[in-house]
Motif scaffolding. Structure first.
Motif, PDB file in Angstrom:
ATOM      1  N   ASN A 170     -44.292  43.579  -1.649  1.00 28.61           N
ATOM      2  CA  ASN A 170     -45.433  44.098  -0.870  1.00 28.61           C
ATOM      3  C   ASN A 170     -46.465  43.022  -0.557  1.00 28.61           C
ATOM      4  O   ASN A 170     -47.669  43.261  -0.601  1.00 28.61           O
ATOM      5  N   GLY A 171     -45.984  41.833  -0.263  1.00 28.54           N
ATOM      6  CA  GLY A 171     -46.864  40.730   0.115  1.00 28.54           C
ATOM      7  C   GLY A 171     -47.389  39.907  -1.047  1.00 28.54           C
ATOM      8  O   GLY A 171     -48.011  38.862  -0.833  1.00 28.54           O
ATOM      9  N   LYS A 172     -47.170  40.362  -2.278  1.00 25.47           N
ATOM     10  CA  LYS A 172     -47.619  39.602  -3.444  1.00 25.47           C
ATOM     11  C   LYS A 172     -46.768  38.350  -3.588  1.00 25.47           C
ATOM     12  O   LYS A 172     -45.551  38.387  -3.368  1.00 25.47           O
ATOM     13  N   LEU A 173     -47.391  37.229  -3.951  1.00 18.19           N
ATOM     14  CA  LEU A 173     -46.659  35.979  -4.075  1.00 18.19           C
ATOM     15  C   LEU A 173     -45.948  35.879  -5.425  1.00 18.19           C
ATOM     16  O   LEU A 173     -46.467  36.341  -6.445  1.00 18.19           O
ATOM     17  N   ALA A 174     -44.774  35.280  -5.408  1.00 15.13           N
ATOM     18  CA  ALA A 174     -43.990  35.113  -6.636  1.00 15.13           C
ATOM     19  C   ALA A 174     -44.550  33.958  -7.466  1.00 15.13           C
ATOM     20  O   ALA A 174     -45.190  33.045  -6.939  1.00 15.13           O
ATOM     21  N   GLY A 175     -44.252  34.007  -8.759  1.00 18.16           N
ATOM     22  CA  GLY A 175     -44.656  32.929  -9.655  1.00 18.16           C
ATOM     23  C   GLY A 175     -43.561  31.898  -9.839  1.00 18.16           C
ATOM     24  O   GLY A 175     -43.824  30.756 -10.228  1.00 18.16           O
ATOM     25  N   ALA A 176     -42.306  32.303  -9.568  1.00 15.60           N
ATOM     26  CA  ALA A 176     -41.185  31.382  -9.760  1.00 15.60           C
ATOM     27  C   ALA A 176     -39.991  31.812  -8.925  1.00 15.60           C
ATOM     28  O   ALA A 176     -39.853  32.983  -8.575  1.00 15.60           O
ATOM     29  N   VAL A 177     -39.144  30.833  -8.650  1.00 16.73           N
ATOM     30  CA  VAL A 177     -37.852  31.068  -8.024  1.00 16.73           C
ATOM     31  C   VAL A 177     -36.806  30.401  -8.908  1.00 16.73           C
ATOM     32  O   VAL A 177     -36.969  29.246  -9.314  1.00 16.73           O
ATOM     33  N   ILE A 178     -35.762  31.146  -9.231  1.00 17.85           N
ATOM     34  CA  ILE A 178     -34.627  30.621  -9.997  1.00 17.85           C
ATOM     35  C   ILE A 178     -33.451  30.540  -9.034  1.00 17.85           C
ATOM     36  O   ILE A 178     -33.116  31.525  -8.380  1.00 17.85           O
ATOM     37  N   SER A 179     -32.824  29.374  -8.953  1.00 17.17           N
ATOM     38  CA  SER A 179     -31.742  29.215  -7.984  1.00 17.17           C
ATOM     39  C   SER A 179     -30.418  28.842  -8.637  1.00 17.17           C
ATOM     40  O   SER A 179     -30.339  27.881  -9.405  1.00 17.17           O
TER      41      SER A 179
END
Length: 196
Positions: free
Chosen positions: A110-119
């Motif tokens: 809902n538009g909130k920014l993530a704190g991390a991305v795991i790839s």
């Protein structure tokens, strides 16, 4: 039961690799040692987390064990068999069956920014253009202090210095695990302005 699940995951992963070896980086899923390393800095306090190429969900399980709620997870998976299985295993997570290069085009949390991305994506087998698309999309979805975590089976960082400079990010080696087959190294990427 756990042994049976691991065997089913390994078979599913092998079959997916056999169909598309460039899209699936290994013939077997990542092990618990790698999952523990790549998620080691994540907690419930991290905020929403995006996972790219979750496959059978080895990292997803580790994230949940570290306190990330399913509803704070978005799993981006292009392979239909993995996406279906993930939606059954993690019904409260957002599962998007799509190519991770299109990440910037979707609305998450809902538009909130993530704190991390795991790839778990095989960046070394991707073109530089696709690597830029994945990373730029990921950093657009994260807050200023957001961190992108990537593992590699290769001997070097999977993102070239040129691409890092172009995107204004910097890689740091988080660690290496010999307990995984094959052995793997995890890198963390941050915006240059966020590195102190």
């Amino acid at each position: 039961m756990k042994q049976c699940t691991a065997t089913n995951e390994s078979l599913s992963f092998f079959l997916a690799w056999a169909r598309n070896p460039l899209l699936v980086a290994s013939v077997i899923p990542s092990g618990s040692a790698l999952a523990g390393l790549i998620t080691s800095e994540i907690s419930h306090a991290t905020g929403p987390v995006i996972e790219l190429g979750p496959g059978t969900g080895v990292f997803t399980r580790a994230l949940i064990e570290r306190g990330v709620k399913q509803e704070d997870l978005t799993l981006i998976e292009s392979m239909p068999e993995f996406a279906v299985a993930l939606s059954i295993l993690y019904p409260q997570a957002q599962i998007l069956r799509m190519d991770a290069t299109r990440l910037r085009m979707v609305d998450l949390f809902n538009g909130k920014l993530a704190g991390a991305v795991i790839s778990g994506l095989p960046l070394l087998s991707m073109s530089p253009r696709k690597v830029v698309a994945v990373l730029s999309g990921a950093f657009r979805k994260m807050g200023p202090e957001g961190v992108f975590y990537q593992f590699t089976y290769g001997a070097r960082c999977p993102v070239s210095q040129r691409i890092q400079h172009h995107l204004g990010i910097k890689a740091e080696r988080l660690g290496r695990t010999l307990a995984n087959f094959p052995p793997a190294t995890v890198y963390r990427f941050r915006r240059v302005s966020s590195i102190h």
